[in-house]
Structures are given as C-alpha cells and as structure tokens.
Scaffold this motif. Structure first.
Motif, PDB file in Angstrom:
ATOM      1  N   SER A   1       0.828  -1.383  -0.006  1.00 14.91           N
ATOM      2  CA  SER A   1      -0.100  -0.043  -0.063  1.00 14.91           C
ATOM      3  C   SER A   1       0.860   1.213   0.147  1.00 14.91           C
ATOM      4  O   SER A   1       1.938   1.370   0.756  1.00 14.91           O
ATOM      5  CB  SER A   1      -0.931  -0.143   1.252  1.00 14.91           C
ATOM      6  OG  SER A   1      -1.465   1.265   1.358  1.00 14.91           O
TER       7      SER A   1
ATOM      8  N   THR B   1      -2.036  -3.259   3.491  1.00 17.19           N
ATOM      9  CA  THR B   1      -3.250  -3.803   3.918  1.00 17.19           C
ATOM     10  C   THR B   1      -3.472  -5.382   3.544  1.00 17.19           C
ATOM     11  O   THR B   1      -2.811  -6.122   3.003  1.00 17.19           O
ATOM     12  CB  THR B   1      -4.314  -3.101   2.721  1.00 17.19           C
ATOM     13  OG1 THR B   1      -4.357  -3.591   1.507  1.00 17.19           O
ATOM     14  CG2 THR B   1      -4.111  -1.470   2.809  1.00 17.19           C
TER      15      THR B   1
ATOM     16  N   LEU C   1      -5.745  -8.318   2.218  1.00 20.92           N
ATOM     17  CA  LEU C   1      -6.647  -8.287   1.064  1.00 20.92           C
ATOM     18  C   LEU C   1      -7.496  -9.649   1.049  1.00 20.92           C
ATOM     19  O   LEU C   1      -7.006 -10.584   1.591  1.00 20.92           O
ATOM     20  CB  LEU C   1      -5.545  -8.678   0.072  1.00 20.92           C
ATOM     21  CG  LEU C   1      -4.702  -7.224  -0.594  1.00 20.92           C
ATOM     22  CD1 LEU C   1      -3.754  -7.710  -1.631  1.00 20.92           C
ATOM     23  CD2 LEU C   1      -5.470  -6.170  -1.015  1.00 20.92           C
TER      24      LEU C   1
ATOM     25  N   THR D   1     -14.749  -0.278   4.374  1.00 18.86           N
ATOM     26  CA  THR D   1     -13.067  -0.222   4.802  1.00 18.86           C
ATOM     27  C   THR D   1     -12.601   1.386   5.058  1.00 18.86           C
ATOM     28  O   THR D   1     -11.487   1.452   4.940  1.00 18.86           O
ATOM     29  CB  THR D   1     -12.331  -0.596   3.721  1.00 18.86           C
ATOM     30  OG1 THR D   1     -12.682  -0.063   2.609  1.00 18.86           O
ATOM     31  CG2 THR D   1     -12.993  -2.299   3.547  1.00 18.86           C
TER      32      THR D   1
ATOM     33  N   THR E   1      -9.149  -7.875  -6.295  1.00 18.17           N
ATOM     34  CA  THR E   1      -8.827  -7.670  -4.618  1.00 18.17           C
ATOM     35  C   THR E   1      -9.736  -6.687  -3.874  1.00 18.17           C
ATOM     36  O   THR E   1     -10.065  -5.765  -4.745  1.00 18.17           O
ATOM     37  CB  THR E   1      -7.504  -7.715  -4.365  1.00 18.17           C
ATOM     38  OG1 THR E   1      -6.996  -6.300  -5.041  1.00 18.17           O
ATOM     39  CG2 THR E   1      -6.667  -8.899  -5.055  1.00 18.17           C
TER      40      THR E   1
ATOM     41  N   PRO F   1      -9.301  -4.430  -0.583  1.00 17.33           N
ATOM     42  CA  PRO F   1      -8.527  -4.368   0.463  1.00 17.33           C
ATOM     43  C   PRO F   1      -9.108  -3.745   1.795  1.00 17.33           C
ATOM     44  O   PRO F   1     -10.254  -3.522   1.646  1.00 17.33           O
ATOM     45  CB  PRO F   1      -7.790  -3.280   0.164  1.00 17.33           C
ATOM     46  CG  PRO F   1      -8.680  -2.520  -0.954  1.00 17.33           C
ATOM     47  CD  PRO F   1      -9.280  -3.474  -1.636  1.00 17.33           C
TER      48      PRO F   1
ATOM     49  N   HIS G   1      -8.389  -3.481   6.563  1.00 15.76           N
ATOM     50  CA  HIS G   1      -7.294  -3.530   7.427  1.00 15.76           C
ATOM     51  C   HIS G   1      -7.976  -3.837   8.952  1.00 15.76           C
ATOM     52  O   HIS G   1      -7.204  -3.548  10.061  1.00 15.76           O
ATOM     53  CB  HIS G   1      -6.692  -1.813   7.543  1.00 15.76           C
ATOM     54  CG  HIS G   1      -7.560  -0.785   7.622  1.00 15.76           C
ATOM     55  ND1 HIS G   1      -8.023  -0.478   8.715  1.00 15.76           N
ATOM     56  CD2 HIS G   1      -8.142  -0.208   6.713  1.00 15.76           C
ATOM     57  CE1 HIS G   1      -9.032   0.536   8.447  1.00 15.76           C
ATOM     58  NE2 HIS G   1      -8.967   0.825   7.270  1.00 15.76           N
TER      59      HIS G   1
END
Length: 595
Positions: free
Chosen positions: A251, A291, A293, A314, A378, A380, A382
């Motif tokens: 990232s 991050t 994924l 997110t 993907t 992302p 966290h």
C-alpha cells in the motif's frame, strides 16, 4: 585503433565459447559437464544476456536427466530455486538442501540415490513443519508442479520493505487469521438443511479453510444452487463455489494493522452475537505500508454502487479510481465467454422438452451509470471486523450476477432472425438491485412484466404485472421458485406453466400449492457448460412421468433441525461487527443489509 577481437559481436563470442566448450569436454560425462556449467554460472558477472544461452542449455540438461542421484537431485533443486529467485545451499553433511527466502525456507532431506525422505517448510519465527504435498511432488519427480508451488509461496510473501517490516506484516496476517477463525466459530442459528451450504451462504466468515504449505487461508463465500444439486457441496471442496484468499498487499499509504489478536479468549459478544474487538492502540497495532486483501477467485464483476459500499466499510481503503467501468452484463459476458457484447444482444436458452427462450439485453438501457461496474480482483481492508460486512456485499453482488448469467448461453442470434421461441423476453435494468423481464405469452396479445428485486443474497422478491391480473400469492410463489433455483429462465418457465392455462379465464388464479415440485433442468445457465445433474443429487423423488433432464425440487423453504442448532445467537448471521471506531456506520445512512 580497436583490436579485431573487440569488433566481434557478443553473439559471435557466445557461439565461439559454446563451440570451445563442446570440443574441450566432448569426452566428459553429462554430469561433469552440467556441474561445470553450473559453477561457471555461479561465478559469471557482468552482462546477464551473455549467460542466457548457457542458462537455457543448463535447463535442458536438468530436464533430460532423471535426477537419479544425489548430485542430480541437488542440481535440479538449485535450478528451481534460481528460477524462482530463491537462494539455495547444502548442509555440511550434504544430506539437506535448503531453498531460502527472506521470510521462509524449505528443507529437502535427501537420501542416497537422490531419494527424498522429507520436505519441511519453515516460516520466519516458526519451527519447520512437514509438507506432505511438497514431499509427494518431489518423490514423484513432478518438478514443474513443485516449482509452481514455490512460485505461490514467493507470491504470498511479495511485500515491499526490509526483513523486519515484512516479518511484522506477516505476523499481522497470522493474527488476522486467528481472529477470523474465532468469528467463524461463534454460535449462530441455522438457515439451511445442508450444513455445508449454510456455512458458505450464512456463516459470518463463510466456509474458512486454513492455509497449508504456505498457501493463504481460503474463504468460500457463495455457491450456486446448481453446484449444490451436482453434489459439489458434499465434498467440502472450495472449487465448488466462489472463494477469497486472505492475503496481504503493498500500500502507498500506511495502515494500522494488528500485531496481536483483537478478540479475547473466550470471545465476548455484543447484542448482535458478534465479538467485541479490542481497540487498535499502539500496544496491539502498528502503522505498516500494507493492507489485508481478499483475493477473489474468480474475479467478481461488481457494480459501482457496491464498490462504494466496500469503500465505506473499509474507510476508503478501496475506491473506484483507475477502475474501467462497463455495463455489468458486458463484464459478465467478457469474463465468462468469447461472445462479444453488442447492442441488443440476444441469447437463446434451451430448456427441456425442446423448449426455447430468447433473452434480449438492450445495450442502450444497460449503459446506465447505475448498472456500470468493474472487474474486481482484490478487496483491501485493515480490520477483521470488516470481513463479515464485505462478504455480505460480495454475496449480494454474486446473487445478481448469477441471475443475469442464467439468461446467457453460447447460442446467440440476431433479433430479426425469424426463429420461433416458446417465450421471448427482454431483460431491462431498474435500480442497482432491481431488474425487469418483459414478455408475452402465446395465448395473450398483451405484454407482461416480471420485476425482480434482489435485496441481498437471502432476500429476493418478484412481482408479476399483467393487464387485469393481480395475485400477490402467486408473486410469493414465484419469489420462492427464483430463490430456490437462482435462474430466470426456469422461473419464467414456471410462470408460463402457471399462467398460460388461466389467461383466457376471467377468474383469479387459485393459490398455488407450495408443496408442488418444481421442474428444474441441467441445461446451461451461463456461458459455462453446466454438468448433468446426477440422480443422487436431487433431494426430492423423481416422478415416473418426468422427461429426461427434468428433476424435482421443493419450492418450500427447507427447515433446519433447530433441535441440533445452536440458537444462542440472533437470526441475522452477518451484521456489521460492533467496533467502537466504526460506530459511525449506524448513523452513516448505510443500507439495512449492512447493519
């Protein structure tokens, strides 16, 4: 003045060197020649292009040899390591070959004659663990498959930064996996009689499978009814449905990732049955240039509005920037077949008893901004609390895609081809979760419209609109048929069978008997060829009068055995997790399906 040798091109020098090698070592064995070339390659400096012919030569030598000696097996392993960008060396006893990287290494324990006794994989900070799959590949001398496995390992650890940063990111991933397992084992109510299907479709984290041999954790989050009928759900094989790999990625911006588990043991749950997460503080998290994924397999065509939902969940980690937007049907066709998208494309869908439907997709209508999307590889995030809500969005999008794909086939014709069809339909977009099917029955000169609303992967409603004809109980029946088969052509066939005999009557349609079996076919429902449905996969008995290719499936909702189900949790299997830092979800105006 330049010397004569300096004027010779590099290619000529290479040919001269190869000729000299051939003549000088003509009487030597292949093993000796191979070892000499390998030593020369290890010491070669300068322009790598000069070594390219020698590299190819060595690869051919390795492939030609059967690796029937200890030296041959070591040479083959070292060549594989070099091809994958790994280091390699032998132990002092020359009985163990190590293939090394920054965050992992592979131990290959060798026996005399080049036989392999054991293969162990070790990750940084962890003890080596035997890998049966890698051991089997080397014992069978499937070096290409072994090399691909190493390639997967290298890709899994493809993270920027020094060794310490990579180690911290890898540790964060391990703690994320621990928390996801804890969430997946929380008690919940059952919705489906098939426990495996219930876990995939209704589990907070789907069907979770731990990573093995360095492969990432997998999450199976959606499965089609056709896959269930063909028995794929009974095997537990994640290839039967749509899966997501839990990984990490680079990232540009730093994100606060956990460096320990955020869920206590045993977990404390809130009123919604979700775990209470420990706040992300400096003691349990760290800012890292990465991050988490969800790597989607296969990639998922997703509407722009759903991409926005993902970004909201997110906190903006995912955005529509740099995504190529196209109409959703066009994305689905491009992703699943070689058919090109044209304005007014028409699909011919075959059904049992020589019944044919045509489905037209007007390109101008599907070009609306609300029905444009992008192919997502993907997703992302966290925080482990993001995953249940993300899976709800992925399931919702998958349900819409499956319905549209059910109208596709490998048979396409021009609209004015003059072919005869049992039913002609035009599929039109409404809102981003609603579409309509306009059609006309043979016995009627009036058009009818079926409006399909996909609230989420578990809630769908149908409304049949015909002139001077209203029956809400029939709408309920059609909705049940659609949810059980997830196929528009099969649903339209059921409507035709129910409504056609009654279109000439003045009285309303009687209440349908929901215990009546619905005929379902194994004819292709998408651009992929659907396998034939086996007899044992059908849950209801097949009647003697059923034609070949017809199967029976109850349209009444299955009832799980609640006596054996843990009912401590609420019925909603996957609301957003309660996170103090994400409490703004409650007041942010998100749709109800995400709360």
């Amino acid at each position: 003045m330049e010397s004569k040798s300096e004027c010779v091109p590099a290619s000529m020098k290479t040919k001269t060197l190869m000729s000299a090698l051939k003549s000088k070592y003509a009487d030597k064995s292949w093993n000796e020649t191979m070892q000499l070339v390998r030593r020369c390659m290890d010491k070669t400096k300068g322009d790598g292009r000069i070594c390219e012919p020698i590299t190819k030569c060595l690869e051919k030598i390795n492939e030609a040899l059967n690796a029937s000696s200890l030296t041959g097996m070591v040479s083959r392993l070292e060549m594989i390591a070099k091809q994958r960008g790994l280091g390699s060396h032998l132990s002092p006893t020359e009985t163990v070959c190590y293939l090394t990287a920054d965050l992992f290494y592979i131990e290959v324990v060798l026996l005399p004659g080049g036989r392999v006794e054991d293969v162990r994989a070790a990750h940084r900070g962890e003890a080596p663990v035997s890998s049966p799959s890698l051991l089997q590949l080397l014992r069978m001398k499937k070096f290409q498959e072994f090399s691909l496995k190493l390639d997967d390992l290298v890709a899994f650890y493809n993270i920027q930064g020094d060794c310490d940063v990579k180690a911290k990111i890898y540790s964060a991933l391990r703690h994320l996996e621990t928390d996801l397992f804890k969430i997946s084992h929380l008690p919940r109510s059952l919705r489906e009689s098939d426990l495996h299907v219930d876990l995939i479709m209704n589990g907070r984290i789907g069907n979770v499978q731990p990573g093995r041999d360095g492969t990432p954790m997998t999450v199976e989050y959606y499965i089609r009814p056709l896959d269930v009928l063909t028995g794929l759900s009974d095997t537990g094989d994640v290839s039967g449905g749509r899966i997501a790999l839990v990984m990490v990625g680079n990232s540009d911006a730093s994100h606060r990732l956990q460096i320990e588990s955020l869920i206590s043991s045993p977990p404390q749950v809130d009123l919604l049955g979700f775990p209470v997460f420990q706040p992300l503080t400096d003691s349990c998290s760290e800012l890292l240039p990465a991050t988490f994924l969800l790597k989607l397999q296969p990639p998922l065509p997703m509407l722009s509005s759903f991409i926005e939902k993902v970004g909201t969940i997110t906190d903006g980690v995912m955005s529509e920037k740099d995504l190529q937007m196209e109409p959703l049907p066009q994305l689905l066709i491009k992703h699943n077949s070689q058919i090109s998208w044209t304005d007014g494309i028409q699909f011919v869908v075959p059904l049992p008893a020589s019944e044919y439907h045509s489905y037209v997709f007007p390109g101008a209508e599907w070009g609306r901004e609300s029905w444009k999307g992008a192919l997502i590889h993907t997703v992302p995030f966290h925080h482990p609390g993001h995953v249940p809500a993300l899976l709800d969005v992925l399931r919702h999008q998958s349900a819409i895609n499956v319905l549209l794909e059910s109208c596709f086939s490998d048979h396409t014709h021009h609209i004015d081809s003059g072919l005869q069809y049992d039913l002609r339909c035009e599929v039109l977009p409404e809102s981003d979760h609603c579409l309509s099917v306009t059609f006309s029955l043979d016995e009627s000169n009036h058009l009818a419209v079926l409006q399909v609303t996909v609230t989420d992967a578990h809630q769908m409603s149908c409304r049949l609109m015909m002139p001077d004809f209203v029956d809400h109980k029939l709408d309920d029946y059609i909705s049940r048929v659609l949810m059980r088969c997830m196929s528009i052509p099969i649903t339209m066939r059921a409507i035709r069978k129910k409504v056609s005999p009654l279109t000439t009557r003045a009285k309303p349609v009687p209440e349908p008997d929901l215990s009546t079996a619905m005929e379902i076919t194994s004819a292709p429902r998408s651009c992929e060829s659907a396998p034939e449905i086996p007899h044992e996969a059908v849950q209801e008995e097949r009647t003697a009068s059923s034609s070949p290719g017809y199967y029976l499936m109850s349209v009444s909702s299955p009832v799980a055995d609640n006596a054996n189900a843990n009912t401590d949790a609420v019925a909603n299997p996957s609301p957003c997790a309660s996170l103090a830092v994400y409490s703004h979800w409650v007041t942010s105006g998100l749709p109800a399906e995400l709360l």
